[in-house]
Design a protein around this motif. Structure first.
Motif, PDB file in Angstrom:
ATOM      1  N   LEU A  35       0.880  -1.168   0.200  1.00 34.23           N
ATOM      2  CA  LEU A  35       0.016   0.116   0.150  1.00 34.23           C
ATOM      3  C   LEU A  35       0.829   1.247   0.100  1.00 34.23           C
ATOM      4  N   GLY A  36       1.356   1.723  -0.977  1.00 30.25           N
ATOM      5  CA  GLY A  36       2.299   2.693  -1.233  1.00 30.25           C
ATOM      6  C   GLY A  36       2.107   3.994  -0.442  1.00 30.25           C
ATOM      7  N   ASP A  37       0.725   4.487  -0.504  1.00 27.96           N
ATOM      8  CA  ASP A  37       0.695   5.695  -0.162  1.00 27.96           C
ATOM      9  C   ASP A  37      -0.223   5.659   1.134  1.00 27.96           C
ATOM     10  N   ALA A  38      -0.009   4.600   1.950  1.00 29.36           N
ATOM     11  CA  ALA A  38      -0.477   4.275   3.356  1.00 29.36           C
ATOM     12  C   ALA A  38      -0.037   5.398   4.468  1.00 29.36           C
ATOM     13  N   ASP A  39      -0.869   5.693   5.266  1.00 26.16           N
ATOM     14  CA  ASP A  39      -0.527   6.657   6.377  1.00 26.16           C
ATOM     15  C   ASP A  39      -0.523   5.877   7.528  1.00 26.16           C
ATOM     16  N   ALA A  40       0.850   5.688   8.131  1.00 21.47           N
ATOM     17  CA  ALA A  40       0.753   4.875   9.359  1.00 21.47           C
ATOM     18  C   ALA A  40      -0.345   5.602  10.556  1.00 21.47           C
ATOM     19  N   ALA A  41      -0.534   6.886  10.519  1.00 22.60           N
ATOM     20  CA  ALA A  41      -1.401   7.580  11.682  1.00 22.60           C
ATOM     21  C   ALA A  41      -2.803   7.060  11.396  1.00 22.60           C
ATOM     22  N   GLY A  42      -3.394   6.445  12.368  1.00 21.98           N
ATOM     23  CA  GLY A  42      -4.722   6.302  12.145  1.00 21.98           C
ATOM     24  C   GLY A  42      -5.208   4.966  11.713  1.00 21.98           C
ATOM     25  N   ILE A  43      -4.411   4.208  11.440  1.00 22.96           N
ATOM     26  CA  ILE A  43      -4.784   2.767  11.250  1.00 22.96           C
ATOM     27  C   ILE A  43      -5.696   2.016  12.457  1.00 22.96           C
ATOM     28  N   LYS A  44      -6.797   1.497  11.960  1.00 16.85           N
ATOM     29  CA  LYS A  44      -7.559   0.790  12.713  1.00 16.85           C
ATOM     30  C   LYS A  44      -7.985  -0.666  12.662  1.00 16.85           C
ATOM     31  N   ALA A  45      -7.818  -1.702  13.568  1.00 12.54           N
ATOM     32  CA  ALA A  45      -8.150  -3.001  13.210  1.00 12.54           C
ATOM     33  C   ALA A  45      -9.225  -3.528  14.192  1.00 12.54           C
ATOM     34  N   LYS A  46      -9.842  -4.363  13.724  1.00 14.29           N
ATOM     35  CA  LYS A  46     -11.069  -4.799  14.549  1.00 14.29           C
ATOM     36  C   LYS A  46     -11.200  -6.408  14.408  1.00 14.29           C
ATOM     37  N   LEU A  47     -11.356  -7.214  15.211  1.00 13.07           N
ATOM     38  CA  LEU A  47     -11.394  -8.572  14.840  1.00 13.07           C
ATOM     39  C   LEU A  47     -12.957  -9.145  15.288  1.00 13.07           C
ATOM     40  N   ASP A  48     -13.916  -9.439  14.316  1.00 18.56           N
ATOM     41  CA  ASP A  48     -15.362  -9.801  14.786  1.00 18.56           C
ATOM     42  C   ASP A  48     -15.830 -10.927  14.251  1.00 18.56           C
ATOM     43  N   ASN A  49     -16.179 -11.984  14.775  1.00 23.45           N
ATOM     44  CA  ASN A  49     -16.579 -13.327  14.318  1.00 23.45           C
ATOM     45  C   ASN A  49     -15.655 -13.906  13.344  1.00 23.45           C
ATOM     46  N   GLY A  50     -14.501 -13.962  13.799  1.00 22.67           N
ATOM     47  CA  GLY A  50     -13.604 -14.489  12.866  1.00 22.67           C
ATOM     48  C   GLY A  50     -12.966 -13.676  11.459  1.00 22.67           C
ATOM     49  N   VAL A  51     -13.555 -12.601  11.443  1.00 22.07           N
ATOM     50  CA  VAL A  51     -12.943 -11.741  10.273  1.00 22.07           C
ATOM     51  C   VAL A  51     -12.257 -10.175  10.789  1.00 22.07           C
ATOM     52  N   LEU A  52     -10.980 -10.233  10.434  1.00 24.28           N
ATOM     53  CA  LEU A  52     -10.198  -9.122  10.908  1.00 24.28           C
ATOM     54  C   LEU A  52     -10.356  -7.934   9.974  1.00 24.28           C
TER      55      LEU A  52
END
Length: 148
Positions: A112-129
Protein backbone atom coordinates in the motif's frame (compact mmCIF):
# COMPACT_ATOMS: atom_id res chain seq x y z
CA UNK A 1 8.10 -54.07 -19.22
CA UNK A 2 6.61 -54.75 -15.77
CA UNK A 3 9.78 -53.57 -14.04
CA UNK A 4 9.64 -50.00 -15.36
CA UNK A 5 9.28 -47.18 -12.83
CA UNK A 6 7.27 -44.08 -13.84
CA UNK A 7 9.40 -40.99 -14.47
CA UNK A 8 7.24 -38.59 -12.46
CA UNK A 9 5.49 -40.15 -9.48
CA UNK A 10 3.83 -36.85 -8.51
CA UNK A 11 1.66 -36.71 -11.61
CA UNK A 12 -1.97 -37.44 -10.81
CA UNK A 13 -2.43 -39.67 -13.83
CA UNK A 14 0.40 -42.01 -12.79
CA UNK A 15 -0.33 -44.34 -9.90
CA UNK A 16 2.22 -44.53 -7.09
CA UNK A 17 2.30 -46.84 -4.14
CA UNK A 18 5.25 -45.37 -2.25
CA UNK A 19 5.52 -44.51 1.44
CA UNK A 20 5.14 -40.78 0.70
CA UNK A 21 1.63 -41.38 -0.61
CA UNK A 22 0.74 -43.31 2.52
CA UNK A 23 2.19 -40.54 4.73
CA UNK A 24 0.18 -37.90 2.85
CA UNK A 25 -2.94 -40.02 3.20
CA UNK A 26 -2.46 -40.17 7.00
CA UNK A 27 -1.88 -36.41 7.17
CA UNK A 28 -4.98 -35.79 5.08
CA UNK A 29 -7.06 -38.13 7.25
CA UNK A 30 -6.27 -36.09 10.36
CA UNK A 31 -6.86 -32.77 8.56
CA UNK A 32 -10.06 -30.87 9.19
CA UNK A 33 -10.99 -30.30 5.56
CA UNK A 34 -13.16 -32.34 3.23
CA UNK A 35 -12.43 -33.42 0.60
CA UNK A 36 -8.87 -34.22 1.58
CA UNK A 37 -6.54 -31.99 -0.40
CA UNK A 38 -3.06 -30.75 0.31
CA UNK A 39 -2.37 -27.36 -1.16
CA UNK A 40 -0.54 -24.17 -0.33
CA UNK A 41 -3.72 -22.24 -1.12
CA UNK A 42 -5.45 -23.90 1.85
CA UNK A 43 -2.58 -23.20 4.24
CA UNK A 44 -3.11 -19.45 4.43
CA UNK A 45 -5.97 -17.06 5.04
CA UNK A 46 -8.07 -15.22 2.48
CA UNK A 47 -7.92 -11.43 1.99
CA UNK A 48 -10.15 -8.81 0.43
CA UNK A 49 -8.62 -5.37 -0.26
CA UNK A 50 -10.76 -2.37 -1.22
CA UNK A 51 -9.31 0.91 -2.47
CA UNK A 52 -11.53 3.82 -1.51
CA UNK A 53 -10.72 7.45 -2.21
CA UNK A 54 -9.42 8.17 1.30
CA UNK A 55 -8.52 4.76 2.72
CA UNK A 56 -7.85 1.07 2.13
CA UNK A 57 -10.21 -1.47 3.68
CA UNK A 58 -8.78 -4.93 4.26
CA UNK A 59 -10.75 -7.95 5.45
CA UNK A 60 -9.04 -11.21 6.39
CA UNK A 61 -10.84 -14.44 7.22
CA UNK A 62 -9.36 -15.79 10.46
CA UNK A 63 -11.88 -18.21 12.00
CA UNK A 64 -10.88 -19.57 15.39
CA UNK A 65 -7.98 -17.12 15.80
CA UNK A 66 -7.75 -14.91 18.89
CA UNK A 67 -6.60 -11.31 18.61
CA UNK A 68 -3.56 -12.14 20.78
CA UNK A 69 -2.35 -14.48 18.00
CA UNK A 70 -2.48 -11.79 15.28
CA UNK A 71 0.28 -9.33 14.42
CA UNK A 72 -0.19 -6.32 12.13
CA UNK A 73 2.63 -4.03 11.03
CA UNK A 74 3.21 -1.36 8.39
CA UNK A 75 6.75 -0.83 7.11
CA UNK A 76 7.47 1.47 4.15
CA UNK A 77 4.01 0.94 2.67
CA UNK A 78 3.99 -2.86 3.16
CA UNK A 79 1.19 -4.04 5.43
CA UNK A 80 2.01 -7.38 7.07
CA UNK A 81 -0.66 -9.51 8.72
CA UNK A 82 0.69 -12.53 10.58
CA UNK A 83 -0.88 -15.29 12.64
CA UNK A 84 0.98 -17.48 15.12
CA UNK A 85 -1.30 -19.96 16.83
CA UNK A 86 -0.14 -22.69 19.17
CA UNK A 87 -2.72 -25.28 20.18
CA UNK A 88 -1.37 -27.32 23.04
CA UNK A 89 -3.49 -29.02 25.66
CA UNK A 90 -1.81 -30.35 28.76
CA UNK A 91 -3.48 -33.53 29.91
CA UNK A 92 -2.28 -35.83 32.63
CA UNK A 93 -3.15 -39.43 33.44
CA UNK A 94 -3.74 -40.28 29.78
CA UNK A 95 -2.21 -43.25 27.99
CA UNK A 96 -1.75 -41.94 24.45
CA UNK A 97 -0.65 -44.16 21.62
CA UNK A 98 -0.62 -41.19 19.25
CA UNK A 99 -0.96 -37.48 19.98
CA UNK A 100 -0.41 -34.51 17.71
CA UNK A 101 0.06 -30.84 18.43
CA UNK A 102 -0.84 -28.07 16.08
CA UNK A 103 1.19 -24.93 15.50
CA UNK A 104 0.09 -22.57 12.78
CA UNK A 105 2.16 -19.73 11.37
CA UNK A 106 0.85 -17.73 8.41
CA UNK A 107 1.47 -14.28 7.02
CA UNK A 108 0.31 -12.12 4.14
CA UNK A 109 1.84 -8.91 2.80
CA UNK A 110 0.02 -6.16 0.92
CA UNK A 111 1.81 -3.26 -0.76
CA UNK A 112 0.00 0.00 0.00
CA UNK A 113 2.36 2.67 -1.31
CA UNK A 114 0.43 5.72 -0.06
CA UNK A 115 -0.62 4.28 3.31
CA UNK A 116 -0.55 6.63 6.30
CA UNK A 117 0.71 4.93 9.47
CA UNK A 118 -1.24 7.35 11.66
CA UNK A 119 -4.85 6.37 12.17
CA UNK A 120 -4.77 2.67 11.23
CA UNK A 121 -7.63 0.82 12.91
CA UNK A 122 -8.11 -2.94 13.25
CA UNK A 123 -11.02 -4.95 14.61
CA UNK A 124 -11.59 -8.71 14.94
CA UNK A 125 -15.26 -9.70 14.87
CA UNK A 126 -16.63 -13.24 14.38
CA UNK A 127 -13.45 -14.50 12.72
CA UNK A 128 -13.11 -11.56 10.31
CA UNK A 129 -10.25 -9.12 10.81
CA UNK A 130 -11.12 -5.66 9.43
CA UNK A 131 -8.34 -3.13 8.94
CA UNK A 132 -8.81 0.48 7.87
CA UNK A 133 -5.64 2.13 6.54
CA UNK A 134 -5.92 5.84 5.70
CA UNK A 135 -4.16 7.16 2.62
CA UNK A 136 -1.64 10.01 2.74
CA UNK A 137 -3.09 13.10 1.12
CA UNK A 138 -1.56 13.69 -2.28
CA UNK A 139 -0.13 17.18 -2.70
CA UNK A 140 -1.44 19.21 -5.59
CA UNK A 141 1.60 19.61 -7.82
CA UNK A 142 -0.31 21.02 -10.74
CA UNK A 143 1.04 24.20 -12.29
CA UNK A 144 -0.88 26.72 -14.35
CA UNK A 145 1.10 27.73 -17.42
CA UNK A 146 0.52 31.09 -19.06
CA UNK A 147 0.50 31.28 -22.81
CA UNK A 148 2.57 34.11 -24.38
Amino acid sequence: MAGLVPFNRRRSDVMSAGFDSFQNMLDDFFAESWPFRRSLLGDTFKLDVQDNSTEYLIEAELPGVKKEDIGISLNEGRLNISVNKDETVEETNKNYLHKERRYTSMSRNIMLGDADAAGIKAKLDNGVLSISVPKKPKPDNSVVIDID
